[in-house]
Motif scaffolding. Structure first.
Motif, PDB file in Angstrom:
ATOM      1  N   MET A   1      69.979 109.198 -15.229  1.00 48.79           N
ATOM      2  CA  MET A   1      69.037 110.549 -15.111  1.00 48.79           C
ATOM      3  C   MET A   1      70.677 111.201 -14.508  1.00 48.79           C
ATOM      4  N   LYS A   2      69.964 112.408 -15.091  1.00 42.77           N
ATOM      5  CA  LYS A   2      71.205 114.121 -14.594  1.00 42.77           C
ATOM      6  C   LYS A   2      70.858 113.492 -13.030  1.00 42.77           C
ATOM      7  N   GLN A   3      72.293 113.412 -12.460  1.00 43.91           N
ATOM      8  CA  GLN A   3      72.705 113.744 -11.086  1.00 43.91           C
ATOM      9  C   GLN A   3      73.145 115.190 -10.740  1.00 43.91           C
ATOM     10  N   MET A   4      72.775 115.805  -9.672  1.00 42.33           N
ATOM     11  CA  MET A   4      72.923 116.590  -9.428  1.00 42.33           C
ATOM     12  C   MET A   4      74.443 117.003  -8.887  1.00 42.33           C
ATOM     13  N   ASN A   5      75.042 117.968  -8.233  1.00 38.64           N
ATOM     14  CA  ASN A   5      76.151 118.343  -8.058  1.00 38.64           C
ATOM     15  C   ASN A   5      76.203 118.667  -6.384  1.00 38.64           C
ATOM     16  N   ASN A   6      76.079 117.804  -5.276  1.00 37.52           N
ATOM     17  CA  ASN A   6      75.377 118.474  -4.221  1.00 37.52           C
ATOM     18  C   ASN A   6      75.747 117.253  -3.741  1.00 37.52           C
ATOM     19  N   ASN A   7      75.751 117.885  -1.993  1.00 37.28           N
ATOM     20  CA  ASN A   7      75.843 117.051  -0.991  1.00 37.28           C
ATOM     21  C   ASN A   7      75.221 117.578  -0.065  1.00 37.28           C
ATOM     22  N   LEU A   8      73.678 117.248  -0.434  1.00 37.08           N
ATOM     23  CA  LEU A   8      72.297 117.420   0.127  1.00 37.08           C
ATOM     24  C   LEU A   8      72.327 116.094   1.233  1.00 37.08           C
ATOM     25  N   LYS A   9      71.794 116.511   2.394  1.00 37.57           N
ATOM     26  CA  LYS A   9      71.678 115.256   3.945  1.00 37.57           C
ATOM     27  C   LYS A   9      70.765 115.591   4.484  1.00 37.57           C
ATOM     28  N   PRO A  10      70.478 114.370   5.650  1.00 36.72           N
ATOM     29  CA  PRO A  10      69.605 114.610   5.944  1.00 36.72           C
ATOM     30  C   PRO A  10      70.057 115.873   7.309  1.00 36.72           C
ATOM     31  N   ILE A  11      69.121 116.765   7.456  1.00 37.34           N
ATOM     32  CA  ILE A  11      69.247 117.554   8.979  1.00 37.34           C
ATOM     33  C   ILE A  11      69.604 117.105   9.662  1.00 37.34           C
ATOM     34  N   LEU A  12      67.844 116.171   9.868  1.00 36.48           N
ATOM     35  CA  LEU A  12      68.003 115.805  11.384  1.00 36.48           C
ATOM     36  C   LEU A  12      69.092 114.205  11.599  1.00 36.48           C
ATOM     37  N   LYS A  13      69.541 114.170  13.076  1.00 34.84           N
ATOM     38  CA  LYS A  13      70.029 112.637  13.424  1.00 34.84           C
ATOM     39  C   LYS A  13      68.824 112.126  13.022  1.00 34.84           C
ATOM     40  N   TRP A  14      68.263 110.694  13.005  1.00 39.67           N
ATOM     41  CA  TRP A  14      66.398 110.161  13.153  1.00 39.67           C
ATOM     42  C   TRP A  14      66.786 108.497  13.806  1.00 39.67           C
ATOM     43  N   ALA A  15      66.413 108.272  15.012  1.00 40.62           N
ATOM     44  CA  ALA A  15      66.611 106.816  15.757  1.00 40.62           C
ATOM     45  C   ALA A  15      65.814 106.373  13.786  1.00 40.62           C
ATOM     46  N   GLY A  16      67.058 105.447  14.193  1.00 36.62           N
ATOM     47  CA  GLY A  16      65.748 104.585  12.492  1.00 36.62           C
ATOM     48  C   GLY A  16      66.603 105.088  11.391  1.00 36.62           C
ATOM     49  N   GLY A  17      67.469 105.722  11.491  1.00 33.40           N
ATOM     50  CA  GLY A  17      67.434 106.879   9.942  1.00 33.40           C
ATOM     51  C   GLY A  17      68.335 105.958   8.885  1.00 33.40           C
ATOM     52  N   LYS A  18      68.207 106.520   7.780  1.00 29.95           N
ATOM     53  CA  LYS A  18      69.054 105.386   6.739  1.00 29.95           C
ATOM     54  C   LYS A  18      70.213 105.601   5.353  1.00 29.95           C
ATOM     55  N   THR A  19      70.669 106.725   5.888  1.00 28.31           N
ATOM     56  CA  THR A  19      72.163 107.103   5.826  1.00 28.31           C
ATOM     57  C   THR A  19      72.870 105.946   5.479  1.00 28.31           C
ATOM     58  N   GLN A  20      72.924 104.986   6.656  1.00 29.07           N
ATOM     59  CA  GLN A  20      74.241 104.463   5.760  1.00 29.07           C
ATOM     60  C   GLN A  20      73.459 102.713   5.475  1.00 29.07           C
ATOM     61  N   MET A  21      72.574 102.839   5.110  1.00 28.97           N
ATOM     62  CA  MET A  21      71.351 101.582   4.501  1.00 28.97           C
ATOM     63  C   MET A  21      71.383 101.990   2.897  1.00 28.97           C
ATOM     64  N   LEU A  22      71.415 103.140   3.062  1.00 30.95           N
ATOM     65  CA  LEU A  22      70.866 103.807   0.773  1.00 30.95           C
ATOM     66  C   LEU A  22      71.516 102.454   0.022  1.00 30.95           C
ATOM     67  N   PRO A  23      72.491 102.161   0.175  1.00 28.37           N
ATOM     68  CA  PRO A  23      73.105 101.495  -0.942  1.00 28.37           C
ATOM     69  C   PRO A  23      72.964 100.334  -1.367  1.00 28.37           C
ATOM     70  N   ASN A  24      72.187  99.271   0.203  1.00 29.48           N
ATOM     71  CA  ASN A  24      71.433  97.989   0.289  1.00 29.48           C
ATOM     72  C   ASN A  24      69.865  98.871  -0.178  1.00 29.48           C
ATOM     73  N   ILE A  25      69.708  99.923   0.317  1.00 28.80           N
ATOM     74  CA  ILE A  25      68.124 100.292  -0.441  1.00 28.80           C
ATOM     75  C   ILE A  25      67.861 100.390  -1.872  1.00 28.80           C
ATOM     76  N   ILE A  26      69.072 100.910  -2.525  1.00 27.52           N
ATOM     77  CA  ILE A  26      69.091 101.776  -4.256  1.00 27.52           C
ATOM     78  C   ILE A  26      69.945 100.205  -4.842  1.00 27.52           C
ATOM     79  N   GLU A  27      70.548  98.588  -3.982  1.00 30.85           N
ATOM     80  CA  GLU A  27      70.845  98.304  -5.171  1.00 30.85           C
ATOM     81  C   GLU A  27      69.807  97.281  -5.091  1.00 30.85           C
ATOM     82  N   ASN A  28      68.563  97.069  -4.005  1.00 35.94           N
ATOM     83  CA  ASN A  28      67.159  96.845  -4.324  1.00 35.94           C
ATOM     84  C   ASN A  28      66.305  97.560  -5.079  1.00 35.94           C
ATOM     85  N   LEU A  29      66.529  98.409  -5.015  1.00 39.03           N
ATOM     86  CA  LEU A  29      65.072  98.650  -6.262  1.00 39.03           C
ATOM     87  C   LEU A  29      64.724  98.001  -7.349  1.00 39.03           C
ATOM     88  N   PRO A  30      63.492  98.274  -7.341  1.00 41.95           N
ATOM     89  CA  PRO A  30      62.826  97.572  -9.541  1.00 41.95           C
ATOM     90  C   PRO A  30      63.846  97.516  -9.909  1.00 41.95           C
TER      91      PRO A  30
END
Length: 304
Positions: A1-30
């Protein structure tokens, strides 16, 4: 799929936020994730996973939800009243940074916190206050007391970057994306997770990221006045079982109780019928700095 050229990121810092976990989440997608056309996230929080998917055009429909009304109002405000939100944030940032003494900054913080907790019908101003408090409070934490009032203390930040104008505009653009029929791709709800069941079917990928079960004696679950306790975790597992019967693809993240107690089988027993993977994570909210190192967290899926 086409990846957009942007640096979109969460606006808030959130307890349990998943930015650091994203690689693990993506790796374990169906493996067959492209067969899923709808994305549902019942506990949106700061939205790191949702933002990743929408910027890559992964799905044709998105449903984001949270029981926290002020958080959901922020998403709606970003979508519908972007410029006024930015103007309010600019005012807050200018006033805060102009204060030369940390004690004056602290007084300003508590004044905004008091306003935030008052009955205010202007959701744009309240949304700006939410971002301000998130960037100036202790550890970027969101916590409410039993009365529903935000009660996180001042974080003693001298010159924080309160907001990123371009990122807010980019998020607004994502939330306003439409399909070929002119319908918004993203639906935003403010309800309990159980009420989303009618939107979920075999074409849906559901990512569930509830308030984590504490793994310390002073663990954090109170994102809002309705504390997410073990009974809530059990209720969520029953929701998970029901969604599995609907043939939706499911991923749930949570803390690993075995980090604290190797004999704690709470989630292992609760989700014994499913795939439970322990992945490395970094705990970001801990009173003791030494407690912010690598630990394991759980990813629970109904697929291999």
């Amino acid at each position: 799929m086409k990846q957009m050229n942007n640096n979109l990121k969460p606006i808030l810092k959130w307890a349990g936020g998943k930015t650091q976990m994203l690689p693990n989440i993506i790796e374990n997608l169906p493996i067959d994730i492209t067969n899923q056309t709808k994305y549902v996230e019942p506990f949106i929080g700061a939205g790191a996973v949702f933002l990743h998917f929408i910027k890559e055009n992964q799905f044709s429909e998105y449903i984001i939800n949270d029981i926290n009304t002020k958080l959901i109002n922020l998403y709606i405000c970003i979508k519908e009243d972007t410029e006024n939100l930015i103007q309010n944030l600019e005012k807050l940032q200018s006033e805060y940074l102009a204060l030369t003494d940390i004690n004056l900054k602290e007084e300003y913080y508590y004044n905004i916190r008091e306003k935030f907790n008052s009955d205010n019908n202007d959701t744009t101003i309240t949304s700006a206050w939410l971002i301000f408090l998130n960037k100036t409070c202790y550890n970027g934490l969101y916590r409410e007391n039993s009365k529903g009032n935000f009660n996180v203390p001042f974080g003693k930040h001298e010159a924080p970057n309160i907001y990123d104008k371009e990122n807010i505009k980019l998020m607004s653009k994502m939330l306003n994306k439409k399909n070929v029929n002119g319908e918004y791709l993203v639906k935003i709800f403010n309800t309990s997770f159980e009420n989303l069941i009618s939107y979920i079917d075999a074409t849906t990928f559901v990512y569930l990221d509830p308030p984590y079960r504490p793994i310390t004696s002073r663990g954090f679950t109170a994102y809002n006045k309705s504390n997410f306790n073990d009974a809530s975790q059990i209720n969520l597992s029953q929701f998970y079982f029901k969604l599995d019967q609907y043939k939706a693809k499911l991923m749930l993240s949570n803390s690993d109780p075995k980090v604290l107690n190797s004999n704690d089988m709470f989630f292992d027993n609760l989700y014994s019928s499913y795939e439970i993977k322990r992945v490395s994570a970094k705990r970001m909210i801990n009173r003791n700095g030494k407690g912010r190192g690598p630990i394991t967290e759980l990813l629970i899926t109904n697929y291999k």
